[in-house]
Design a protein around this motif. Sequence first.
Motif, PDB file in Angstrom:
ATOM      1  N   TRP A 100       0.832  -1.207   0.000  1.00 46.04           N
ATOM      2  CA  TRP A 100       0.000   0.000   0.000  1.00 46.04           C
ATOM      3  C   TRP A 100       0.866   1.255   0.000  1.00 46.04           C
ATOM      4  CZ3 TRP A 100      -0.858   4.490   2.566  1.00 46.04           C
ATOM      5  CH2 TRP A 100      -2.053   5.163   2.295  1.00 46.04           C
ATOM      6  N   TRP A 101       1.867   1.277   0.888  1.00 43.22           N
ATOM      7  CA  TRP A 101       2.733   2.455   0.970  1.00 43.22           C
ATOM      8  C   TRP A 101       3.493   2.670  -0.334  1.00 43.22           C
ATOM      9  CZ3 TRP A 101       2.335   6.225   4.303  1.00 43.22           C
ATOM     10  CH2 TRP A 101       1.701   5.983   5.511  1.00 43.22           C
ATOM     11  N   HIS A 104       1.198   4.160  -2.998  1.00 42.56           N
ATOM     12  CA  HIS A 104       0.803   5.545  -2.741  1.00 42.56           C
ATOM     13  C   HIS A 104       1.988   6.497  -2.579  1.00 42.56           C
ATOM     14  CE1 HIS A 104      -2.827   3.257  -1.861  1.00 42.56           C
ATOM     15  NE2 HIS A 104      -3.468   4.341  -2.243  1.00 42.56           N
ATOM     16  N   PHE A 107       2.027   9.845  -4.733  1.00 46.27           N
ATOM     17  CA  PHE A 107       1.099  10.863  -4.248  1.00 46.27           C
ATOM     18  C   PHE A 107       1.608  11.474  -2.945  1.00 46.27           C
ATOM     19  CE2 PHE A 107      -2.456  11.976  -1.422  1.00 46.27           C
ATOM     20  CZ  PHE A 107      -2.978  13.045  -2.147  1.00 46.27           C
TER      21      PHE A 107
END
Length: 168
Positions: A100-101, A104, A107
């Motif tokens: 997930w990290w 993302h 962004f």
Amino acid sequence: MVEYSGSGDPARSLALMWRTAERPSRGAKPALTVDRIVRAAIDVATGKASWLCRCADAGLAEIEMDAVLSLVLQYVHGAARVSVEKSQAERQTGMTDNDWWMAHQPFLAKIGDAAKYPLATAVGSAAGAAFDGTIDPGFAFEFGLRRLLDGIEVFVNRSADHPSRPGP
């Protein structure tokens, strides 16, 4: 998904508690397992049994001893809940916390201006390097439990000099 007493599958709950449930074969192994949490709780209980006697000797009222016990139990409950929710999220999404990290990161790099937030950048970089991406739940649990017990010890020692008696 959180299940509350009476609304879940009792057979599944008992299988989880007695370790007879099948363990998922996919995904990362959870760092904070039920066995590890139970072992830590037992260590706290056995290692601190004489500590409870010190609470009584220090003049803590029964309600204060109960509050101290509740504090430790709530901490363990919270850590267990985070571990379960993390495992559920990984099973449901197929994505680990590190995945997930990484997904993302572009962004987050746009909104996390290192010049504007140098301390947050330094802390995030240090934690990322130390834990290979995200914090280690086992480390966080043990670190927090030690700080919690340190604080309780200060309270007990202070209470020996100035006993407090909460109202009914």
